[in-house]
Structure formats: C-alpha cells, structure tokens
Design an enzyme around this catalytic site. Structure first.
Site, PDB file in Angstrom:
ATOM      1  N   ASP A  38       0.817  -1.448   0.028  1.00 15.08           N
ATOM      2  CA  ASP A  38      -0.061  -0.064   0.013  1.00 15.08           C
ATOM      3  C   ASP A  38       0.858   1.390   0.006  1.00 15.08           C
ATOM      4  OD1 ASP A  38      -2.150   1.622   0.296  1.00 15.08           O
ATOM      5  OD2 ASP A  38      -2.577   1.193   2.373  1.00 15.08           O
ATOM      6  N   THR A 122      -1.979 -10.897   3.176  1.00 20.32           N
ATOM      7  CA  THR A 122      -0.977 -11.809   3.526  1.00 20.32           C
ATOM      8  C   THR A 122       0.181 -11.243   4.323  1.00 20.32           C
ATOM      9  OG1 THR A 122       0.196 -12.146   1.622  1.00 20.32           O
ATOM     10  CG2 THR A 122      -1.589 -13.472   1.935  1.00 20.32           C
ATOM     11  N   TYR A 125      -1.900  -8.086   7.741  1.00 21.06           N
ATOM     12  CA  TYR A 125      -3.231  -8.770   7.976  1.00 21.06           C
ATOM     13  C   TYR A 125      -3.366 -10.018   8.550  1.00 21.06           C
ATOM     14  CZ  TYR A 125      -5.782  -4.191   6.683  1.00 21.06           C
ATOM     15  OH  TYR A 125      -6.411  -2.884   6.623  1.00 21.06           O
TER      16      TYR A 125
END
Length: 181
Positions: A38, A122, A125
């Site tokens: 991200d 993965t 999280y």
C-alpha cells in the site's frame, strides 16, 4: 464467436514497476496509504493518488475502488481492502475472495486487458499465505472464465516464498494457467 484466452502467471518482483493496465493495491479501509505494498504504491504513484483517494470516502473489507495510476507504469490502481485474519471464523475467506471478484469486476467494467495482484491480506493483515493463494487463484480462474477482454492476470509476489507457492499452484497437475472461452 472467437476464442479468447486469459493467461495467469506468477512473477517475483515489485508490483509498482509492472506495465499492465491496472495493479491492485492491498489497501486499508481509509485508502490513504499505509505500509507494505500500500505504501509502496502510494509513494510510486505520487501525491495525486492520495488526493484522489481522499475523495473516495474509504472502502469496506471485501470491496474495491479504482483510481488513475498517475506516475505508475500502470494506467489504473484498483484498491482492494482485504480482511484481517482473526482465526478464519469471521468470513475472512469470503471477504478475501470478494476482493479478487470486485477487482476483476472493475477490470471488466473498464475493459482492461491486464491486471496484477499482490498477495492481498497476507502481510500485516496476517492471512496465512497457504490459505490465501488458492483462494486468489481459484477466484480469478472462476471470474475470468468466459470474459472476452482480460488477457493476462499476474500474481506479483514480493517474497520468494510467495512466488514459489503461486508458481507451484499455477503449474499443479490439472491446473491450467490459461483459460479459454
């Protein structure tokens, strides 16, 4: 009616460098950037991405939103919010599959020919990769069967372990890496 083929493949590398129509961002619900893939996508795309994401009002787990790719080689970024692993008894599998389905629905709506996915959920999280990879591949295969536009789906693996897992699943006996319709 002509036959079309969607090719599924795994690559080891940095998703921000792929020249595909869209890359998928393993986003958090704010869509305002974070760590891992991200943060890397937000940094590579430039400040325009955060500005557009602010206007989207967030996104629920299992859903996806699309934005321009700005400074990325990809034309679009599809932001998919994966589930946080809580033992597998809180619909995590269904929410993860929904991320892939919703991302592909956006790809189909926009007439995209290529898309690259990271291993959603993965990282921080904590969704176990051995459970996540078959969900990702199975959902993509199911959604792409019969789609006339999407030509290539790339599973972009940042770690060598993820790459080995995806490559193994894609090349398993009886598992075709191309889909025809």
């Amino acid at each position: 009616m002509s036959e079309t083929t969607t090719r599924l493949r795994a690559v080891h590398g940095d998703i921000t460098t792929l020249a595909v129509d869209a890359i998928v961002n393993a986003a958090n619900s704010s869509l305002l950037g974070g760590g891992g893939v991200d943060g890397a996508i937000h940094r590579a795309a430039g400040p325009e991405l955060i500005a557009v994401c602010r206007g989207l009002g967030g996104c629920e787990s299992g859903e996806a939103r699309i934005t321009p790719g700005f400074r990325l080689p990809a034309r679009f970024v599809i932001h998919a919010v994966g589930p946080i692993w809580r033992g597998g008894v809180h619909a995590e599998q269904e929410l993860l599959a929904s991320c892939y389905r919703r991302s592909l629905q956006l790809a189909f709506e926009y007439g995209l020919r290529s898309i690259a996915f990271p291993a959603i959920s993965t990282g921080v999280y904590a969704f176990p990769r051995e459970r996540a990879a078959p969900i990702a591949i199975g959902t993509v295969r199911s959604c792409c069967a019969g789609n006339p536009t999407l030509r290539e789906v790339v599973f972009c693996c940042f770690s060598r372990d993820d790459f080995a897992l995806y490559r193994s699943l894609l090349s398993a006996p009886g598992a075709s890496s191309t889909l025809s319709s």
